[in-house]
Design a protein around this motif. Sequence first.
Motif, mmCIF file in Angstrom:
data_model
loop_
_atom_site.group_PDB
_atom_site.id
_atom_site.type_symbol
_atom_site.label_atom_id
_atom_site.label_comp_id
_atom_site.label_asym_id
_atom_site.label_seq_id
_atom_site.Cartn_x
_atom_site.Cartn_y
_atom_site.Cartn_z
ATOM 1 N N ARG A 164 -8.312 -7.224 -0.372
ATOM 2 C CA ARG A 164 -8.806 -7.918 0.821
ATOM 3 C C ARG A 164 -10.312 -8.140 0.751
ATOM 4 O O ARG A 164 -10.825 -9.152 1.198
ATOM 5 N N ASN A 165 -11.022 -7.148 0.182
ATOM 6 C CA ASN A 165 -12.478 -7.269 0.123
ATOM 7 C C ASN A 165 -12.951 -8.106 -1.055
ATOM 8 O O ASN A 165 -14.022 -8.692 -1.003
ATOM 9 N N ARG B 115 0.846 -1.187 0.000
ATOM 10 C CA ARG B 115 0.000 0.000 0.000
ATOM 11 C C ARG B 115 0.886 1.243 0.000
ATOM 12 O O ARG B 115 1.797 1.344 0.820
ATOM 13 N N PRO C 159 -14.492 -3.680 9.794
ATOM 14 C CA PRO C 159 -13.293 -4.330 9.271
ATOM 15 C C PRO C 159 -13.131 -4.166 7.761
ATOM 16 O O PRO C 159 -12.308 -4.847 7.175
ATOM 17 N N TYR C 160 -13.929 -3.312 7.167
ATOM 18 C CA TYR C 160 -13.869 -3.231 5.709
ATOM 19 C C TYR C 160 -12.627 -2.486 5.255
ATOM 20 O O TYR C 160 -12.125 -2.719 4.168
ATOM 21 N N LEU C 161 -12.153 -1.569 6.079
ATOM 22 C CA LEU C 161 -10.964 -0.806 5.710
ATOM 23 C C LEU C 161 -9.905 -0.934 6.788
ATOM 24 O O LEU C 161 -10.210 -0.984 7.977
ATOM 25 N N LYS C 162 -8.656 -0.987 6.346
ATOM 26 C CA LYS C 162 -7.563 -0.896 7.303
ATOM 27 C C LYS C 162 -6.864 0.446 7.159
ATOM 28 O O LYS C 162 -6.380 1.011 8.120
ATOM 29 N N TYR C 163 -6.797 0.949 5.915
ATOM 30 C CA TYR C 163 -6.137 2.224 5.660
ATOM 31 C C TYR C 163 -7.122 3.186 5.002
ATOM 32 O O TYR C 163 -8.135 2.766 4.434
ATOM 33 N N ALA C 164 -6.750 4.467 5.050
ATOM 34 C CA ALA C 164 -7.547 5.454 4.315
ATOM 35 C C ALA C 164 -7.405 5.178 2.822
ATOM 36 O O ALA C 164 -6.330 4.826 2.356
ATOM 37 N N ILE C 165 -8.495 5.329 2.074
ATOM 38 C CA ILE C 165 -8.425 5.008 0.653
ATOM 39 C C ILE C 165 -8.490 6.253 -0.200
ATOM 40 O O ILE C 165 -8.857 6.211 -1.352
ATOM 41 N N GLY C 166 -8.138 7.374 0.360
ATOM 42 C CA GLY C 166 -8.003 8.567 -0.462
ATOM 43 C C GLY C 166 -9.250 9.412 -0.511
ATOM 44 O O GLY C 166 -10.348 8.903 -0.642
ATOM 45 N N THR D 271 -4.683 7.721 -5.855
ATOM 46 C CA THR D 271 -5.393 7.128 -4.720
ATOM 47 C C THR D 271 -5.703 5.644 -4.932
ATOM 48 O O THR D 271 -6.062 4.949 -3.998
ATOM 49 N N ASN E 62 -3.513 3.816 -2.772
ATOM 50 C CA ASN E 62 -3.889 3.905 -1.359
ATOM 51 C C ASN E 62 -4.809 2.758 -0.982
ATOM 52 O O ASN E 62 -4.805 2.280 0.140
ATOM 53 N N ALA E 63 -5.649 2.380 -1.929
ATOM 54 C CA ALA E 63 -6.752 1.489 -1.587
ATOM 55 C C ALA E 63 -6.543 0.063 -2.064
ATOM 56 O O ALA E 63 -7.312 -0.818 -1.715
ATOM 57 N N ASP F 115 -6.861 -2.764 0.474
ATOM 58 C CA ASP F 115 -8.206 -3.016 0.986
ATOM 59 C C ASP F 115 -9.122 -3.579 -0.084
ATOM 60 O O ASP F 115 -10.008 -4.383 0.196
#
Lengths: 311, 357
Positions: free
Chosen positions: A102-103, A80, B269-276, A92, A95-96, A99
Motif C-alpha cells: 500500500r505504501n 495479510r 494512515p501509514y499502517l492498517k495492521y501491526a507489522i510485527g 513478520t 504481517n506487513a 501495508d
Amino acid sequence: MAKLDIIGIPRALLYYKYRYLWECFFKELGCHILLSPETNKEIMDQGINHSIDESCLSAKIYMGHIYAIINQVDYIFVPRFCNFARQETVCTKFNALYDIVRNTFPHKEVLHYNVDVLKRNGELKGFIKMGLALKKNFFLIVKAYIKAKLKQKHHDKLAHKQQADLINNESCLKMLIVAHPYNRYDKLVGFPIIKYLMENNIMPVYADIVDHKVARQRSLNISKTLHWTYSKELIGAIDYYQDKIDGIIFISTFPCGPDSLVNELCLRKIKYVPMLNLVLDELQGEAGLHTRLESFIDIIKIRKNKQEAVS
Amino acid sequence: MALKGAVLSFPHLGDYHVPIAYFAKRLLNMKVIKPLPITKKTLEIGAKYSPDSVCVPFKYNLGNFIESLDQGASVLIQAGGGCRFGYYAEVQEQILRDLGYKFTFIRIVSNDKLTVTNIYRQLKQINPRLNFFLFIYYFYFIIRMSKSLENIQQYVNKNSGFEVEKGSFGLLYNKFLGEIELVNNIGELNRLFLRYQRAFNKLPINKPVDCLKVGIVGEVYVAIEPFSNCYVESQMAKKGVEVTRLVTATRILLRRPKDHRDLLVKAHPYLKYAIGADGTDSVAKTKVFAEEGYDGVIHIKPFACIPELNAMPMLQKISHDYNMPILYLSFDAQTSEAGVLTRLEAFYDMLLMKRGH
C-alpha cells in the motif's frame, strides 16, 4: 453487461501455497484474474528497485511481480497473515506485506484478507469481508469460499499421494528439498537446482508436499519452541520422510529470518543424513551452484555405495 | 529443579543489568554474576559461533553467554519476543551444548508471550520456594528502578550536549548507577531518584531554545545497547543536539492490548495492521516525532531485522510527507565505528543546513 473486475495476483510468496484457493474463489465470484508471469530477470530487477535493500530475495521478487502487472489490473491482491493459533505464527514479513504494498504503490487499490486468529479474524471472515468489498452477494461468497477450500484440499492431497507413490516406486537416489514453496517453485531461485538434480537422475522429494497437520505434530521431534507454522511444516517433513531419503538440501534466500535459525538448528541436530545448506541471493552465479551440488551428489553416491556394500 | 551452588548469568542489555541482577539476587537464592561488559571480543566470539545471516543481537547474546560460562556460570536466562527473538533460546542452547558447555538453560518466555505470570512460573522452576507476593513486590521494584534509570538517561540524552563543564553528566550518571544497586526498598529508591534528579537539574547547561532535536527509533536491543550502535546517542549529543529515545525496555514489557491499538491509531494512515514486533512502534513514534517538529530521526536496526525492514517503506513515506530527514543505520558484526561517525556528521551538517544556519 457490467465490466468485470480484473484482480492481479502476483505469482510469488504464498501464491504457491494457496493458489487453488485464491484462483477458484475469484473465479466463482465472477472476477477476472491476471496472474503475473513466471519470474524472470526483469521482474527481479524491478523488485530490487522497489524494495528496501536488505529485504529477502523472495520479498524483492514479490514486489517485482506486483510491478509487472500493476498497470493492467483494477485490484492487486495482497493477503495479510499473522497467526493461525497460539504458537502458530508466520514470518513478520507476511504481517506487513499488505501495508508495504500500500505504501510502495499508493495509486492502486489493494484487495486483501486478514488471518489473525488470536484477534478473532479467521480465514472465512477475511474472505467474506473481501467479497463484500467487491460488492458480491453474501451467500455467493460463502459458497465460493467452501468450493475453493475443498479444491485446495483436494489438490494438496493429490500432490501428497503422487509424491508418496513416486517415493515407493522409484529406486533412484532421493533428495529431500527443504525450501518454502515460494522458493522451490520460483523460476530463478529453486528451479535451476531442481532441474540440475533431475538431470543427474536424482529424484527430488519436496518437504512442502506433506500432510501439514502431521508435519506440524512431528516437528516437535526436532524443535520444541518453533513458532513459525510454515517452518514447522517443513522440518516436520524432514522427520516424516527421514527413512526414505538419501540427503537433504536446504534452500533459503538471503537474508531469510526464520530460515537463518531453523536451518542452523536442523544442521546441528540431524545426524543421520548428509545435508547441504544453499543460501541464494540476487548475485548468484550458476557455476558455483553447480559445483556445490555436484560434489554433494558425489558424497551421497559414495555413501550409498558403501551402505549397500555393508548390507 | 534443585540447583545447589548454581551461578546465574544473563545477557547484557544497556544498563538494565543493574535491575536484572538486583532482581535475581533477591529472589532466586543463588549467586548471580553479571556478564562481562560488551567488548569487540564479545562480538567476535559470538559471531564466530552464530549462523551468518542471523541478526546481531543473537551474536551479542551468545558472546555474553560464552564469556559468562567461562567465568563459571551454570544457569543462563534468555527471554523471547514476537520475531526471531522468540526462537533465540533453543538455537543458542544447542550451539552452546555443541561447544561442550554444561549448564541449565531457562527460557523466561515460553508461549511467545511476555507476561508477569509466565515469568513467575518459569522462575518458580529455578527456585521452588519463590513467594508470589515477594515476586510481585520485587517485580514492581525493578520496574520502578528501570523507570528511574530511563528517566535519568532521557535527561542525560537531552542535555548532556550542552554541558558547561565537559564530562559532568557522564560522571554523575556513573555515580547514580553505582548507588542505585545499593538501595534496599522502594522508599530509598524514590529518595535516591529525587536526589539525583535535583543534582542533574543543578548541573550547569548552556542550552539554546531552538537547538536541533533528533529522535531515535528502531529495534529495541540495538537502540538500547550503546556498544552495539556505536554510541549514536552520545555522539549525537556531543555535537550539541537534543536526543530523544522513546524506545525503552519497560515500555515493551508493560505494553497492554490497548497500547497496541493506540499505536495503530497513531500510525494511521501509514499502517492498517501491526507489522510485527517493534515495527509498528517505530512507525508510530516517527510520525509523532514528525508532528512534534523534530529536525530529524535516526532509525536504528540490526542488519536484516525483518520487523524494522517492514517499517522502512512507511518511514520513507513519512519522511517525504513531513519533509523530515531520516537516517537509516543498520548494524552488524562488521559495522565500523568510523563509518557510522561519518554518516552521523553528514546527517548533522545536513540538519543544520536545512535549518538555514
